[in-house]
Scaffold this active site. Structure first.
Site, mmCIF file in Angstrom:
data_model
loop_
_atom_site.group_PDB
_atom_site.id
_atom_site.type_symbol
_atom_site.label_atom_id
_atom_site.label_comp_id
_atom_site.label_asym_id
_atom_site.label_seq_id
_atom_site.Cartn_x
_atom_site.Cartn_y
_atom_site.Cartn_z
ATOM 1 C CE LYS B 44 56.676 -6.536 16.872
ATOM 2 N NZ LYS B 44 55.390 -6.008 16.307
ATOM 3 C CB SER B 261 62.091 -8.716 9.294
ATOM 4 O OG SER B 261 62.457 -8.014 10.388
#
Lengths: 93, 315
Positions: B44, B261
C-alpha cells in the site's frame, strides 16, 4: 442434482429463518429461479426483474464466484454447496 | 545500488522470489513478489504515494493539508508515512477489529485514528469516512476505493516490474481488497500477453456480513466498475482462514515471513497449479508477518488461531 444452498443472515427471514436449504437443479440459474419462485419474498433480492444476478449479490459454487465461471449457466454436481453472499468492500486495503 | 534521495524513493522495485518447492505440480513454477520490503511494510506504500502525488499535481492538496482515509490498516500506514514525510495531517477511519500492530504503526507515524464499528467491517469504515469528509469540506478525501491513481500505481510500476522479471508468467494471483492491484497489474500483463490469467482471492465475508441489514448496504469499489473488473478477472475464489494460515506457515519453510493474506494468495496459486498442466504463477505478498505476531499465527494451535482470525480483519 441435489445441492445445499446457504443464505446470508439478511435473507433468512424470507425463508422462515433457515440458514440453508436443500435444492434440486442442473444449473445455478435453475436453482435460483426455483428459490425465488418458492420464496417470493426473495424476488428482486437475488435476481433482478430481467433474470440476471442482483449487482450486490455474489453467488459461489463451492468457493468460486459464478460470475467468473459460466454465470447463471454454471452447472452443479450432487453435493455441491452454493452460497449467496452480499458484496462487501475488501479488507486490507 | 545508488543512494536514495529520500525514503519515498525506496518504494517499489520489490524482489520476486522463486518458491516453486511449495508447488504441488512440478511443471508449475510459483513466484512471489515481496511487497513487505517497502518502507511502510506493505504494497500500500505504492498507492499511498501515487494517491498523494497525484493530488499534489492536480492541486487537491496544498502544504499543511489534512487528509482522511478509511483503511483497515496498510493503506493508512502507507499514507501516514508519506504524510509524515511531506508534512500533512492524516486521519484514518479504522475498523475496531484490526490487529493491534496495525493500530500501533498508525500511531508511530502520527496518524489520528477514528474508530468505526468492527461489526461493519471495511464497508462501515468507508461509509464513516464518506460522512466525515462531507461534514468537513476542508479535509481531503483521496478515497482509495474510487481513485484511479490506485490501479495506476500498479499499472505503471508493479505490473511492469513483474513483466521485466518474469515474462514467462501465465497466471497472476492476488487478493481482491480495493481491487487496485488486480486491475493495474492484470491490465498491464494482459496487454503484454492476452493469455495471462488473472485470479482474485478473497476472504470469506464471515461475521462482518451480519452487520449488513440489506443487500443495498453492499459495496463494489468504484475503481472495479470503472476499470471493467468483471471482464478483466478470470476467476474469483474464496480462501478461508484455515487455508490462509496453513499456507502462511508453509512459507516459513522457504524463509518467507509474510502476512496472513499472503497465505490466501498462495492457496489460490496452489489451486491454479493443480488445475493447469504447466505454467508460471506469480503471486503478490502484500505485507510481512510482523503485524500479525499478536495473532499467534505461527506459534499457537492452528484451530485456535483460525477462531481468532475470524474476528479480525487480516486482508
Amino acid at each position: 442434482m441435489s445441492v445445499e444452498l446457504r443464505l446470508p443472515t439478511m435473507l433468512r427471514p424470507a425463508v422462515n429463518g433457515a440458514p440453508s436449504l436443500t435444492m434440486e437443479g442442473e444449473t445455478i440459474g435453475e436453482i435460483l429461479t426455483t428459490l425465488v419462485t418458492e420464496y417470493p419474498g426473495l424476488s428482486g433480492q437475488v435476481l433482478t426483474d430481467d433474470g440476471s444476478l442482483h449487482r450486490f449479490v455474489n453467488v459461489y459454487l463451492n468457493d468460486d464466484d459464478v460470475r467468473y465461471l459460466d454465470k447463471l449457466e454454471t452447472k452443479v454436481a450432487d453435493g455441491d454447496v452454493i452460497s449467496i453472499l452480499p458484496a462487501v468492500a475488501g479488507g486490507a486495503s | 545500488m545508488t543512494v536514495a534521495k529520500n525514503i519515498l524513493e525506496t518504494i517499489g522495485n520489490t524482489p520476486l522470489v522463486d518458491i516453486s518447492s511449495l508447488s504441488p505440480n512440478p511443471q508449475v513454477k510459483i513466484l512471489i513478489k515481496l511487497e513487505g520490503v517497502n518502507p511502510g511494510g506493505s504494497i500500500k506504500d505504492r498507492i499511498a504515494l501515487s494517491l498523494i502525488e497525484d493530488a499534489e499535481r492536480t492541486g487537491r492538496i496544498t502544504p499543511g493539508a489534512t487528509l482522511i482515509e478509511p483503511s483497515s490498516g496498510n493503506t493508512g500506514i502507507g499514507m501516514a508515512l508519506v504524510c509524515r514525510v511531506r508534512g500533512y495531517t492524516l486521519k484514518v477511519v479504522l475498523p475496531q477489529n484490526v490487529s493491534i500492530e496495525r493500530r500501533q504503526l498508525l500511531e508511530v507515524w502520527g496518524a489520528q485514528i477514528i474508530e468505526s464499528p468492527g461489526s461493519e467491517g471495511s464497508n462501515g469504515a468507508v461509509r464513516m469516512a464518506q460522512r466525515l469528509a462531507a461534514e468537513n469540506p476542508d479535509w481531503v478525501f483521496l478515497y482509495q476505493y474510487g481513485n484511479d491513481a490506485n490501479p495506476r500505481a500498479h499499472y505503471e510500476h508493479t505490473g511492469p516490474e513483474i513483466w521485466r522479471d518474469a515474462p514467462e508468467v501465465t497466471h497472476f494471483v492476488a487478493g481482491l481488497g480495493t481491487s487496485g492491484t488486480l486491475l493495474g497489474v492484470g491490465k498491464y500483463l494482459k496487454e503484454k500477453n492476452p493469455a495471462v490469467q488473472v485470479w482474485a482471492v478473497e476472504p470469506p465475508t464471515g461475521e462482518m456480513v451480519d452487520g449488513l441489514r440489506n443487500l443495498d448496504d453492499g459495496y463494489i469499489p468504484p475503481i472495479f466498475l470503472q476499470n471493467g473488473g468483471e471482464e478483466l478477472l478470470d476467476r474469483k475464489t474464496i480462501v478461508g482462514p484455515k487455508d490462509s494460515l496453513a499456507w502462511t506457515r508453509r512459507l516459513i519453510d522457504v524463509g518467507v515471513f509474510a502476512g496472513i493474506s499472503t497465505g490466501a494468495a498462495l492457496a489460490g496459486a496452489v489451486k491454479a497449479a493443480q488445475l493447469i498442466e504447466s505454467g508460471t504463477v506469480v503471486i503478490v505478498s502484500p505485507d510481512g508477518g510482523w503485524k500479525y505476531l499478536s495473532t499467534g499465527a505461527w506459534t499457537d494451535d492452528l484451530d485456535e488461531v483460525v477462531e481468532r482470525a475470524k474476528r479480525i480483519i487480516y486482508f
